[in-house]
Design a protein around this motif. Structure first.
Motif, PDB file in Angstrom:
ATOM      1  N   SER A   1       2.661   6.649  11.223  1.00  0.00           N
ATOM      2  CA  SER A   1       2.475   8.099  11.372  1.00  0.00           C
ATOM      3  C   SER A   1       1.031   8.507  11.102  1.00  0.00           C
ATOM      4  O   SER A   1       0.489   9.373  11.787  1.00  0.00           O
ATOM      5  CB  SER A   1       3.423   8.849  10.427  1.00  0.00           C
ATOM      6  N   SER A   2       0.398   7.872  10.126  1.00  0.00           N
ATOM      7  CA  SER A   2      -1.005   8.186   9.849  1.00  0.00           C
ATOM      8  C   SER A   2      -1.903   7.739  11.001  1.00  0.00           C
ATOM      9  O   SER A   2      -2.867   8.428  11.350  1.00  0.00           O
ATOM     10  CB  SER A   2      -1.440   7.520   8.547  1.00  0.00           C
TER      11      SER A   2
ATOM     12  N   PHE B   1       6.696  10.616   8.868  1.00  0.00           N
ATOM     13  CA  PHE B   1       6.002   9.812   7.877  1.00  0.00           C
ATOM     14  C   PHE B   1       6.954   8.946   7.056  1.00  0.00           C
ATOM     15  O   PHE B   1       6.679   8.643   5.895  1.00  0.00           O
ATOM     16  CB  PHE B   1       5.164  10.695   6.935  1.00  0.00           C
ATOM     17  N   SER B   2       8.077   8.540   7.667  1.00  0.00           N
ATOM     18  CA  SER B   2       8.893   7.526   7.014  1.00  0.00           C
ATOM     19  C   SER B   2       8.154   6.194   6.997  1.00  0.00           C
ATOM     20  O   SER B   2       8.246   5.429   6.042  1.00  0.00           O
ATOM     21  CB  SER B   2      10.235   7.387   7.734  1.00  0.00           C
ATOM     22  N   ASN B   3       7.432   5.907   8.070  1.00  0.00           N
ATOM     23  CA  ASN B   3       6.491   4.792   8.101  1.00  0.00           C
ATOM     24  C   ASN B   3       5.087   5.403   8.050  1.00  0.00           C
ATOM     25  O   ASN B   3       4.542   5.839   9.067  1.00  0.00           O
ATOM     26  CB  ASN B   3       6.689   3.966   9.375  1.00  0.00           C
ATOM     27  N   GLU B   4       4.524   5.457   6.866  1.00  0.00           N
ATOM     28  CA  GLU B   4       3.274   6.187   6.679  1.00  0.00           C
ATOM     29  C   GLU B   4       2.120   5.559   7.456  1.00  0.00           C
ATOM     30  O   GLU B   4       1.231   6.269   7.922  1.00  0.00           O
ATOM     31  CB  GLU B   4       2.929   6.259   5.191  1.00  0.00           C
ATOM     32  N   THR B   5       2.140   4.253   7.628  1.00  0.00           N
ATOM     33  CA  THR B   5       1.052   3.606   8.358  1.00  0.00           C
ATOM     34  C   THR B   5       1.060   4.029   9.817  1.00  0.00           C
ATOM     35  O   THR B   5       0.024   4.421  10.379  1.00  0.00           O
ATOM     36  CB  THR B   5       1.172   2.084   8.238  1.00  0.00           C
TER      37      THR B   5
ATOM     38  N   LEU C   1      -3.790   2.247   4.103  1.00  0.00           N
ATOM     39  CA  LEU C   1      -3.664   3.511   3.396  1.00  0.00           C
ATOM     40  C   LEU C   1      -3.860   3.297   1.909  1.00  0.00           C
ATOM     41  O   LEU C   1      -3.655   2.199   1.377  1.00  0.00           O
ATOM     42  CB  LEU C   1      -2.280   4.135   3.645  1.00  0.00           C
TER      43      LEU C   1
ATOM     44  N   THR D   1      -2.664   3.181  -1.463  1.00  0.00           N
ATOM     45  CA  THR D   1      -1.326   3.046  -2.021  1.00  0.00           C
ATOM     46  C   THR D   1      -1.234   3.502  -3.456  1.00  0.00           C
ATOM     47  O   THR D   1      -0.169   3.406  -4.056  1.00  0.00           O
ATOM     48  CB  THR D   1      -0.874   1.581  -1.933  1.00  0.00           C
TER      49      THR D   1
ATOM     50  N   SER E   1       6.999   6.893  -6.304  1.00  0.00           N
ATOM     51  CA  SER E   1       7.009   6.662  -4.860  1.00  0.00           C
ATOM     52  C   SER E   1       8.440   6.492  -4.394  1.00  0.00           C
ATOM     53  O   SER E   1       9.245   5.792  -5.020  1.00  0.00           O
ATOM     54  CB  SER E   1       6.201   5.414  -4.511  1.00  0.00           C
TER      55      SER E   1
END
Length: 551
Positions: free
Chosen positions: A260-261, A254-258, A355, A357, A542
């Motif tokens: 990974s999500s 989840f370093s790149n949450e988009t 996501l 934010t 964040s």
């Protein structure tokens, strides 16, 4: 040096590696050597028991014994400082660990490690032999072996119950049959026989001793071949580990949450869809076609043909570049990525989701605590700001009962948010509904202003204050004098005080009630402390780290 070790599993098809061996010193020759070795000139080293005994001798004896050399004493002292004795931990004896199964394992020791490595390397040849055989089968070096493997694989895919027969068949064909043939070898060819083909005789007594698997000798070429294969295997494992981490870690941490999500959402949908439909998928045909295609695709001729076909398709398609410089091949107007980076970018753009934010928000509180000096020599005294504290410091709080002073800061500006949070609002807000937090915390021995009431025990200043009740030690007139009570609605009997008689004109001894303001005015109304509650909204900080892809 021996050429090879008989009756040992090694890979003898590769050339021997070139290495150098450092000769032993004269001091190392005095140490005991391992039993069962073919040469006594190379096998030496301290055994684990002897090293442990030397360390214990140096630890228990204070004098310098002539049996230990200076080097041995220094080595023993070094081991005592670095490694705990008998594998015990460095924790004190007072710390009791939960009862677990104790396994007696030797502590770390360079001689023990060296001995175990030599034993392991002398017996690991069978693993490298199996690895070499698998590579030979999959690389089509012997086509008959590869085709036989494809037949067996196809039978297992069509009939999965054959997997239960496979272990027994392997045991019979690769262990029992070679063992029997070793006991009944063919007779040597003679000059009288014209045929040179060897034949096995299954009748009569055994003609050769039983075959026994033995570890290779440490002075043979097979031992150094095993060392070379072990070294390369460790490098292969490290490269595979690094490649796996670099591929999976950015997508799953989840370093790149988009991204990974999106991946998490897709896997969740796929898992939910496979529950009712997994039994409808033809797994046998998929394994049959996929496995055969993968093995046949490894054939040199097929690999060259597929590479040539891919080159022709690439030349026939038009190549376009996007804004980031990735090359796509368009087929019938559909962009097809030609590199892993372009494929990853295409997946991100196609499966990107929005996501939330907004960070997490919480409400924090702080209590403004004020103090007033209560003295019998002064009729009135002013409230002084004492400290801003996270606890209300009520009369029954543990810190107040223990006699500790309230802890906090003197100024509002010094109040800091909790670690990992930051202020969202710019100002603190006063909580005027003091009744809620007093009842919620079940605080006793205090009094607060009722909303809508014009009377206040602390004067005209109104602002959500919660003050302590005055403390009066009990005495004989505690229940007779109305001036000593904190509440004005307590009952008084006639004939006990003048005020009671004043309010009871008939003098019949009935219970009467005093006025609230008059009661508080006579008893000073408050204790030494008062407090009010301030609230403010905080939000999570964040963290945006750009070092996720550097793993």
């Amino acid at each position: 040096m021996d050429e090879f070790t008989a009756e040992a599993f090694v890979n003898r098809e590769d050339p021997i590696p070139v290495i150098s061996i450092t000769p032993r010193s004269s001091e190392e020759s005095n140490y005991p050597i391992e039993k069962g070795s073919s040469s006594d000139s190379v096998k030496s080293g301290l055994s684990a028991n002897r090293l442990k005994q030397k360390i214990q001798d140096v630890k228990t004896k204070s004098d310098w014994t002539p049996g230990l050399s200076l080097q041995e004493r220094l080595l023993a002292k070094l081991w005592q400082q670095v490694i705990p004795m008998d594998g015990s931990s460095e924790e004190p004896d007072t710390v009791k660990k939960p009862s677990t199964v104790q396994i007696d394992r030797p502590a770390f020791s360079l001689p023990v490690m060296s001995t175990n490595f030599r034993r392991f390397n002398a017996r690991i040849g069978i693993v490298f032999l199996f690895q070499a055989r698998v590579i030979n089968v999959l690389s089509w070096k012997t086509p008959t072996h590869t085709l036989s493997f494809l037949c067996v694989y196809s039978f297992i895919c069509l009939n999965p119950y054959l997997l239960t027969i496979l272990p027994f068949a392997v045991f019979l064909l690769f262990i029992m049959v070679p063992g029997f043939l070793a006991r009944h070898p063919p007779p040597p060819p003679s000059a009288s026989t014209s045929s040179t083909t060897a034949y096995y005789s299954y009748d009569g007594p055994a003609l050769a001793p039983a075959q026994t698997i033995k570890p290779v000798s440490e002075t043979s070429k097979d031992f150094f071949r095993n060392m070379r294969d072990l070294q390369n295997s460790m490098a292969d494992f490290a490269n595979l580990h690094d490649a796996t981490v670099s591929l999976l870690s950015p997508a799953t941490n989840f370093s790149n949450e988009t991204f990974s999500s999106t991946l998490f959402l897709m896997l969740t949908i796929l898992t939910a869809a496979l529950f009712p439909t997994a039994h409808l998928i033809p797994w046998r045909m998929l394994c049959l076609v996929g496995g055969n295609a993968a093995i046949i695709g490894g054939h040199p001729s097929v690999a060259a043909f597929m590479e040539k076909l891919a080159q022709q398709v690439k030349e026939a398609c038009e190549e376009v570049k996007d804004a980031k410089g990735y090359v796509y091949a368009t087929t019938f107007g559909i962009p097809i990525p030609t590199s892993p980076s372009a494929l990853t970018t295409l997946l991100k753009s196609a499966a990107a989701i929005s996501l939330d934010t907004y960070p997490e928000e919480r409400e924090v509180e702080v209590f403004e605590l004020q103090h007033k000096s209560v003295s019998p020599y002064t009729e009135t005294s002013e409230w002084e700001t004492f400290v801003f504290t996270p606890t209300p410091y009520d009369p029954l709080s543990p810190s107040r009962i223990a006699g500790d002073r309230p802890r906090g800061t003197r100024f509002f500006e010094d109040v800091k948010p909790p670690p990992g949070w930051e202020w969202k609002g710019k100002k603190w807000q006063l909580d005027l509904e003091c009744r809620e937090w007093v009842i919620e915390r079940m605080i006793t021995g205090v009094e607060f202003e009722v909303p809508g009431s014009n009377a206040s025990a602390i004067g005209e200043e109104v602002g959500g204050w919660v003050w302590d009740l005055p403390f009066h030690p009990p005495d004989e007139d505690a229940y007779n004098a109305a001036d000593d009570l904190a509440f004005g609605d307590y009952c008084q009997t006639n004939g006990k005080s003048k005020s009671a008689k004043k309010e009871d004109p008939k003098g019949k001894g009935k219970m009467v009630k005093r006025d609230f303001e008059e009661s508080l005015a006579g008893a000073n109304g408050t204790g030494e402390w008062r407090r009010r509650r301030w609230v403010r909204v905080v939000q999570r900080i964040s963290v945006d780290d750009g070092s996720s892809d550097s793993s």
